[in-house]
Design an enzyme around this catalytic site. Structure first.
Site, PDB file in Angstrom:
ATOM      1  N   ASP A   1      -8.630  -5.400   5.080  1.00 60.16           N
ATOM      2  CA  ASP A   1      -7.477  -5.982   4.386  1.00 60.16           C
ATOM      3  C   ASP A   1      -7.234  -7.417   4.821  1.00 60.16           C
ATOM      4  O   ASP A   1      -6.412  -8.121   4.222  1.00 60.16           O
ATOM      5  CB  ASP A   1      -6.206  -5.167   4.673  1.00 60.16           C
ATOM      6  CG  ASP A   1      -6.209  -3.825   3.955  1.00 60.16           C
ATOM      7  OD1 ASP A   1      -6.826  -3.748   2.876  1.00 60.16           O
ATOM      8  OD2 ASP A   1      -5.620  -2.866   4.471  1.00 60.16           O
TER       9      ASP A   1
ATOM     10  N   ASP B   1      -3.367  -2.800   6.432  1.00 63.10           N
ATOM     11  CA  ASP B   1      -3.468  -2.228   7.769  1.00 63.10           C
ATOM     12  C   ASP B   1      -4.892  -2.240   8.323  1.00 63.10           C
ATOM     13  O   ASP B   1      -5.082  -2.123   9.518  1.00 63.10           O
ATOM     14  CB  ASP B   1      -2.935  -0.797   7.783  1.00 63.10           C
ATOM     15  CG  ASP B   1      -3.708   0.118   6.832  1.00 63.10           C
ATOM     16  OD1 ASP B   1      -4.625  -0.377   6.155  1.00 63.10           O
ATOM     17  OD2 ASP B   1      -3.390   1.314   6.760  1.00 63.10           O
TER      18      ASP B   1
ATOM     19  N   ASP C   1       0.849  -1.185   0.000  1.00 56.01           N
ATOM     20  CA  ASP C   1       0.000   0.000   0.000  1.00 56.01           C
ATOM     21  C   ASP C   1       0.887   1.238   0.000  1.00 56.01           C
ATOM     22  O   ASP C   1       2.084   1.153   0.273  1.00 56.01           O
ATOM     23  CB  ASP C   1      -0.969  -0.004   1.184  1.00 56.01           C
ATOM     24  CG  ASP C   1      -0.259   0.017   2.526  1.00 56.01           C
ATOM     25  OD1 ASP C   1       0.932  -0.297   2.563  1.00 56.01           O
ATOM     26  OD2 ASP C   1      -0.900   0.353   3.537  1.00 56.01           O
TER      27      ASP C   1
END
Length: 1029
Positions: free
Chosen positions: A720, A716, A467
């Protein structure tokens, strides 16, 4: 006007020298500071500012602010205390705490008795209530199943390899060979103790680091507020939810902190059953989108009490307003307000906890366990083959089953010897120890390994999906060079921007914070702020006007300062058309480059609004990210960026990091008309995807795995968790939610990508240690199997079983130190390459056997061959075998690094013991006259060997090791052998991929034909159905 930063006597006021992290920037990036103590503190003494006037305090804040990322972590004493707290739990021996006992509480699914949720906000619950409720619901934390260390210790005696060794111990006992029985049991115990201790030690390091991120909460108990660890909360606790802090449990809002009188209103609404029992935050979003009145929706009583950042759960970037009676969810961040709330249930039964439990699933043993089982099974099959061969040879020599009892030359002793040397009993413990030691090292680098086998997966990863916010970037806004309208001064513009910002230094909005701190670069702007300004009114961001305004006075003049959306600010001002056109062009230019723009303007007295310019904000890449990405690519691990940000921001970040410009919108992946092979090709070629949601991450990981890639995934948020679980190595980045940590294989406590690259390098070093040990151990098994079976058949001779068990013991004792050896990191993703390992190990085993046969053959010479003065066949063979086998580890480990002193010391120690055995004839027994042909030299009855012969054996063993090292080096230079067993990391199967894509567009329909018979038919999915997917 005086600023007051909080009463130091207040129980919630733990440290006046910190500024709480607001947790999430306005661009929607996840707040990563709230979970780690060292990141939740911005070092600037707010106590020292207490009592100063507003603008003097602001000047001190700008001058003395230090980035918390550059500060050392909390003291060692605090960390140790947190670690102890993190390890607290029910003792394993308190078996009566749950079960079928009449005193045990009935099990439930988190439903809390209604009378427990009627706590008074002024009194809270009592300490006795806390104990009762904790016994029923446990601690308020998401934890993996508690490790039973006794059960784990006993686990080191289970498995195919260990069962064979235990069978050998029973066989030795049956033969009344008590020395062998004792040594075999000692080997089993040694392996279990070493493996158990190393794994426990690694777990302790992990537990101490997890203590560093222990969340705290303010609770009302026994008629007073107190600060406790969030894990100590129980259902019915009254907690204080406050701006800048993390919500410590699923909790229902009661009333504003400053309006406790509203508690009566809350009770009245609760009695009238006006609150929803809904515990799904996604349903809140649906409720907000639905304009029609729904009786099931909760009643919004008065203004919102707090605003919570639920992005980690729902993906919604804007903070959600929460009203009386609504639920604030565990691990979300409070962005605004301060309120009393009541804990609804424990973390395990919270929304986040239920989500985490869904992705944990079955405990699969993983790829590593499969490899170990494959090697163990192959060695067991080989042992059976060699035992059969030895017994067939014994049949021809008419050997007895177990007699003579004082000799090893009988069928059962042959089986016992081959079982001992053919099964590497140390294989499970050495590999486990190596992984555990590596996990402890990674923990010191702020990487918590939650599953040891994840290290092996990480070593083979060849694609990293990362990410952007907080990993590739700093998750910290910065202001680029601003655009200033012609004729205006940049210092005056920056001063006006600071005036139009909140000056509550305890809880600054990220945009206000960076606006104020940017004044460090503009000393003249700071001088302007020292000219006696007074703020009369500050109006925070208004979503209707889309601007922030403040009314200030200086020198008798009234200034209205504003900053906000460029279009809204431009509408305020009466600038020329040419200025407006340039302003709009600059705004579009910033947008194209992924920058966020804020217009700045002011009004003096009642005059016209004056346009000053634009501030351009951006979340910049970390200083080390570009170099780290280059290092990752050099390691054969390309980085793919997956971000929820807009395409322009994603492309600008990729340019800055030299990631490549093949960045696609997630819509192209899902709704772009691509399917099958074309869709897989897009995912493989892409450098990144923008505007992605969690389901897109899952799909990207799945497609890469289908092409044969080992994929690591960072995440996070709660949403996810599925993709973290799906990835070969799920990585929860620093500051991640507890649900993401529970689903991940590795949890990072340090920010940035550099930790991930360091972990990959370390994992490859650990893999190299295991691979070298496995090659070594297979070669050792084959060495003695080949030599002893051929010796049994040809000479009717074997090495005594008592000496054989000590050879096995020495091999295990020495090579446990492999876990601490120095190792190199391969420049490309590693894999086991079992065909290559077996070929090399077989060649090494044959060479070792030939070396032993040379020694035995020379002793048939009339002069005794290798024996210089006197000696024993048994002891000479024992010493040669022990030396060459121990030194083989120096060959298989490679020559790219020097061996560690632990490994060298361990091997020299067992070599010294083996030499003493040989010199003094320990366990040599009487010379065996049954050998055929007979030896021509006389052996000593006491088995002693002269020192000169021992020196010659050492020299010969060194020569054998050198020859083997040369052969090993040459074999690794053969290109076809070096690539043998490597998998295709980009395998295509267009037929299968297209077929699956076509099937995904079909649905099974149930209906009746014209004859009234029920039928199931395949039909194309409806368009709406496909869109939902």
């Amino acid at each position: 006007m005086k600023l007051h930063f909080g009463d130091s006597s207040h129980p919630n006021h733990q440290n006046d020298d910190i500024e709480r992290n607001t947790g999430r920037n306005s661009m929607g990036g996840p707040g990563r500071g709230m979970s780690v103590a060292s990141r939740s503190k911005s070092i600037v003494s707010l106590t020292a500012l207490d009592g100063m006037d507003e603008y003097t305090a602001l000047q001190h804040y700008i001058q003395r602010y230090r980035d918390p990322r550059t500060q050392p972590s909390s003291s060692g004493d605090e960390q140790m205390q947190d670690a102890e707290d993190a390890r607290k739990g029910k003792a394993w021996w308190k078996f009566w705490r749950s079960g079928t006992s009449p005193q045990a509480q009935p099990k439930d699914e988190g439903v809390v008795p209604e009378d427990w949720l009627n706590t008074d906000i002024r009194a809270g619950i009592t300490s006795h209530d806390v104990d009762t409720r904790r016994r029923r619901y446990g601690f308020n934390e998401l934890t993996a199943e508690k490790v039973n260390w006794i059960k784990q210790f006993l686990g080191y005696f289970t498995g195919p390899i260990l069962y064979v060794m235990e069978l050998a111990a029973l066989l030795a006992a049956g033969l009344k060979d008590w020395v062998d029985f004792g040594v075999i049991c000692g080997i089993l115990m040694l392996n279990a103790i070493v493996g158990w201790y190393q794994e426990k030690q690694a777990a302790d390091v992990v537990a101490s680091l997890k203590g560093d991120i222990a969340m705290k909460a303010t609770v009302v108990r026994d008629n007073q507020e107190q600060t406790i660890l969030a894990r100590e909360l129980v259902p019915g606790d009254i907690i204080v939810i406050e701006e800048g802090l993390t919500v410590p449990a699923d909790a229902r809002l009661i009333c504003d902190y400053n309006s406790p009188s509203d508690f009566d209103t809350y009770l009245k609404m609760k009695e009238e059953d006006m609150f929803s029992d809904e515990s799904d935050p996604d349903d809140e979003k649906k409720g907000e989108d639905n304009d029609s009145d729904d009786e099931e929706n909760p009643v919004s009583q008065g203004p919102p009490i707090v605003a919570c950042d639920q992005s980690a759960i729902t993906g919604e970037s804007l903070a959600v307003d929460k009203y009386m009676g609504e639920v604030c969810y565990y691990t979300t961040g409070c962005k605004r307000g301060k309120a009393y709330a009541i804990v609804m249930t424990s973390a395990r039964h919270s929304f986040v906890g239920r989500t985490a439990s869904l992705v944990q699933g079955a405990k699969d043993q993983g790829h590593f366990k499969a490899i170990m089982n494959s090697i163990g099974t192959s060695l067991l099959v080989l042992v059976m083959f060699w035992i059969l061969a030895a017994w067939i040879g014994g049949f021809f020599r008419h050997l007895k089953i177990s007699t003579p009892t004082d000799s090893s030359v009988n069928l059962l002793h042959y089986a016992l010897i081959l079982l001992i040397i053919g099964v590497p009993v140390g294989l499970p413990v050495v590999t486990t120890t190596t992984l555990a030691v590596g996990a402890a090292y990674l923990a010191k680098q702020k990487a918590i390994v939650q599953k040891l086998t994840a290290i092996e997966s990480l070593a083979g990863v060849d694609v990293l999906c990362s990410d952007k916010t907080g990993t590739l970037t700093a998750n910290q806004l910065s202001i680029r060079e601003p655009f200033v309208v012609e004729g205006e001064d940049v210092n005056w513009m920056m001063a006006v921007a600071a005036l139009a910002s909140s000056h509550n230094l305890k809880s600054l909005d990220p945009i206000d914070k960076i606006t104020i701190l940017t004044l460090k670069r503009y000393p003249k702007a700071r001088e302007i702020l020292t000219q006696g300004w007074k703020t009369e009114k500050f109006t925070p961001f208004d979503p209707v006007s889309k601007r922030i305004t403040s009314v200030c006075y200086m020198g008798g003049d009234k200034y209205t300062c504003a900053k906000g959306a460029p279009k809204a600010i431009l509408t305020l001002s009466q600038c020329s058309e040419e200025t407006a056109k340039l302003f709009r062009e600059k705004d579009r230019d910033f947008a194209r480059r992924g920058f966020r723009s804020l217009g700045v303007a002011y009004q003096k007295n009642d005059g016209p609004w004056v346009l000053l310019g634009l501030l351009s904000m951006f979340d910049p890449p970390r200083e080390d990210t570009a170099q780290t990405i280059v290092e990752a690519q050099q390691l054969g691990v390309p980085v793919k960026m997956l971000t929820g940000d807009a395409m322009a921001i994603a492309k600008e970040t990729c340019k800055m990091l030299a990631l490549g410009t093949k960045v696609y919108n997630s819509q192209k992946l899902i709704h772009g008309g691509l399917s099958g092979t074309t869709q897989h090709d897009l995912v493989e070629r892409a450098d990144g995807f923008a505007e992605v949601f969690p389901e897109h991450k899952y799909q990207v990981v799945e497609m890469l795995q289908q092409r044969g890639h080992l994929t690591a995934m960072t995440g996070d948020g709660v949403n996810d968790a599925p993709s973290l679980k799906k990835a070969d190595c799920g990585i929860a980045v620093e500051g991640s939610s507890e649900a993401a940590q529970a689903a991940a294989d590795i949890v990072f406590l340090a920010p940035g990508l550099s930790t991930i690259v360091l972990a990959i390098k370390t994992a490859r070093q650990i893999f190299q240690r295991m691979k070298s040990y496995i090659q070594y151990r297979i070669a050792l098994c084959l060495h003695l199997e080949i030599y002893l079976v051929t010796s049994m058949i040809i000479l009717n001779e074997t090495i005594r079983v008592q000496l054989v068990v000590f050879i096995a013991l020495f091999a295990d004792l020495a090579t446990v130190a492999v876990a601490y050896d120095n190792a190199h990191s391969e420049a490309r993703p590693v894999e086991w390459q079992l065909p290559k390992i077996w070929i090399i190990s077989v060649v090494l085993g044959i060479l070792l056997a030939l070396g032993t046969w040379v020694v035995r053959g020379t002793m048939y010479l009339p002069n005794g061959g290798i024996i210089q003065n006197f000696g024993s066949v048994q002891e000479v063979l024992f010493l040669e075998v022990a030396l060459t086998e121990n030194w083989l580890i120096f060959v298989t480990r490679g020559g790219k690094t020097w061996p560690s002193f632990q490994l060298v010391g361990a091997i020299l120690a067992v070599d010294a013991i083996a030499t003493i055995f040989c010199l003094f004839g320990w366990l040599s027994g009487e010379p065996d006259p049954a050998t055929n042909p007979h030896d021509t030299f006389e052996q000593r009855l006491d088995g002693w060997t002269d020192i000169v012969t021992v020196v010659v054996i050492w020299a010969y063993s060194i020569g054998v090791t050198i020859v083997i090292a040369i052969v090993y080096y040459l074999m690794n230079r053969i290109s076809w052998l070096d690539d043998l067993g490597r998998k295709d990391r980009s395998r295509k199967d267009p037929a299968i991929e297209n077929m699956i894509a076509a099937l995904s567009k079909l649905a099974l329909e149930h209906g009746r034909d014209k004859h009234g018979v029920e039928r199931y038919t395949l039909a194309a999915k409806a368009a709406e159905e496909e869109d939902e997917e």
